[in-house]
Write a protein that holds these residues in place. Sequence first.
Motif, PDB file in Angstrom:
ATOM      1  N   VAL A  87       0.836  -1.198   0.000  1.00  0.00           N
ATOM      2  CA  VAL A  87       0.000   0.000   0.000  1.00  0.00           C
ATOM      3  C   VAL A  87       0.873   1.251   0.000  1.00  0.00           C
ATOM      4  O   VAL A  87       0.608   2.215  -0.743  1.00  0.00           O
ATOM      5  CB  VAL A  87      -0.941   0.000   1.217  1.00  0.00           C
ATOM      6  CG1 VAL A  87      -1.641   1.356   1.369  1.00  0.00           C
ATOM      7  CG2 VAL A  87      -1.975  -1.112   1.100  1.00  0.00           C
ATOM      8  N   ARG A  96      -1.617  -6.532  -4.597  1.00  0.00           N
ATOM      9  CA  ARG A  96      -2.961  -5.981  -4.780  1.00  0.00           C
ATOM     10  C   ARG A  96      -3.803  -6.851  -5.715  1.00  0.00           C
ATOM     11  O   ARG A  96      -4.956  -7.186  -5.410  1.00  0.00           O
ATOM     12  CB  ARG A  96      -2.865  -4.568  -5.352  1.00  0.00           C
ATOM     13  CG  ARG A  96      -4.213  -3.917  -5.658  1.00  0.00           C
ATOM     14  CD  ARG A  96      -4.017  -2.638  -6.465  1.00  0.00           C
ATOM     15  NE  ARG A  96      -3.322  -2.907  -7.728  1.00  0.00           N
ATOM     16  CZ  ARG A  96      -2.683  -1.981  -8.449  1.00  0.00           C
ATOM     17  NH1 ARG A  96      -2.652  -0.731  -8.020  1.00  0.00           N
ATOM     18  NH2 ARG A  96      -2.088  -2.308  -9.582  1.00  0.00           N
ATOM     19  N   LEU A 115      -8.482  -5.243   0.814  1.00  0.00           N
ATOM     20  CA  LEU A 115      -8.374  -4.698  -0.529  1.00  0.00           C
ATOM     21  C   LEU A 115      -8.681  -3.205  -0.559  1.00  0.00           C
ATOM     22  O   LEU A 115      -8.083  -2.461  -1.355  1.00  0.00           O
ATOM     23  CB  LEU A 115      -9.327  -5.447  -1.461  1.00  0.00           C
ATOM     24  CG  LEU A 115      -9.175  -5.195  -2.959  1.00  0.00           C
ATOM     25  CD1 LEU A 115      -7.780  -5.567  -3.445  1.00  0.00           C
ATOM     26  CD2 LEU A 115     -10.223  -5.990  -3.732  1.00  0.00           C
ATOM     27  N   PHE A 131      -5.975  -0.370  -0.742  1.00  0.00           N
ATOM     28  CA  PHE A 131      -5.228  -0.040  -1.962  1.00  0.00           C
ATOM     29  C   PHE A 131      -5.904   1.052  -2.791  1.00  0.00           C
ATOM     30  O   PHE A 131      -5.333   1.491  -3.788  1.00  0.00           O
ATOM     31  CB  PHE A 131      -5.067  -1.294  -2.831  1.00  0.00           C
ATOM     32  CG  PHE A 131      -4.080  -2.286  -2.285  1.00  0.00           C
ATOM     33  CD1 PHE A 131      -2.731  -2.159  -2.571  1.00  0.00           C
ATOM     34  CD2 PHE A 131      -4.497  -3.336  -1.492  1.00  0.00           C
ATOM     35  CE1 PHE A 131      -1.814  -3.074  -2.076  1.00  0.00           C
ATOM     36  CE2 PHE A 131      -3.588  -4.258  -0.985  1.00  0.00           C
ATOM     37  CZ  PHE A 131      -2.239  -4.124  -1.281  1.00  0.00           C
TER      38      PHE A 131
END
Length: 300
Positions: free
Chosen positions: A15, A44, A93, A96
Amino acid sequence: MREQLPDEAEIAEAVRLLSLGEFPDDDDDDADAWERSAQARACRDDLGALWRDTQDRLVSAAEGLAACPWLRPWAEARMEAQAELAEQQRRLLTRFYVPRMLAEAAGVALLPAPTASADAGFGIFAGEAPMVLRKVWQAWHAAARWDAKPLGMAALAAEEVLHEALGRRRKGREEAEDSLARLTAAWVEQARLLAAEQSAGRPWRLIAVRIPPRRRYPHGGGVHDPLTSWELAVVAVYQVAVDWYGGTAALWVPQGIGEQLLAAEPSMEAVDLLMAADDWAAPASALLGAWKPEPRVNLA
């Protein structure tokens, strides 16, 4: 694709790196930096694929239980465990993605296609200039609209098309490249302004979407995901309720994103849960559960 979730340290580093940009600086010759960048993008993408795997299992299981309801008591525990895993993957998730970036991408759909002008800097192409401009615009528009990356990154797709059109031409090359840089910068600014006009100061919308399963290509050709990167990110970031037995999710989204989800173009069937709701004060989960989309058509 990895078989288990990446650990916290790996996610945090991925990230951090991607918040600085999708790729290292052009003048960065550090091979390790490029390798770390590639690993961050893979982290990612793998996490997104894992989440889609879990979604597919839940949707398939729910469809099977609808056909064999007597198995539901036996399967409840496994469904709950998979649903918890899907939620864990979704939360990871979301780290990101920048919500404002997703809202700005919705503004891209409102941009009018550019027209060739005398100062476009594409004089090197002579009579082919309008065609080249159209191809450059289409590449930029698709990347900016559906890639779920900062709008500035879409310039790379446009540059690739321009360089292909330029071929070995030298005279006028720099002018064309400079013109493209100005154009893409202007498109980004226009999209941001349109996105703000769409959503700033306007009420959010509660949109229900039906989660489309991925399909395997015939003859072992891999898996096709009907969701674009932008759609995947929007579902992850804005999901407020999910009904795995219906294969649906409720998204609380800014006005602009809601309008794009309800348009005919997206891959997901979508409805406005508050448009005709008898009880607008009902929880999102209750409104979602009351939505009964048409049965899926089996294309296999």
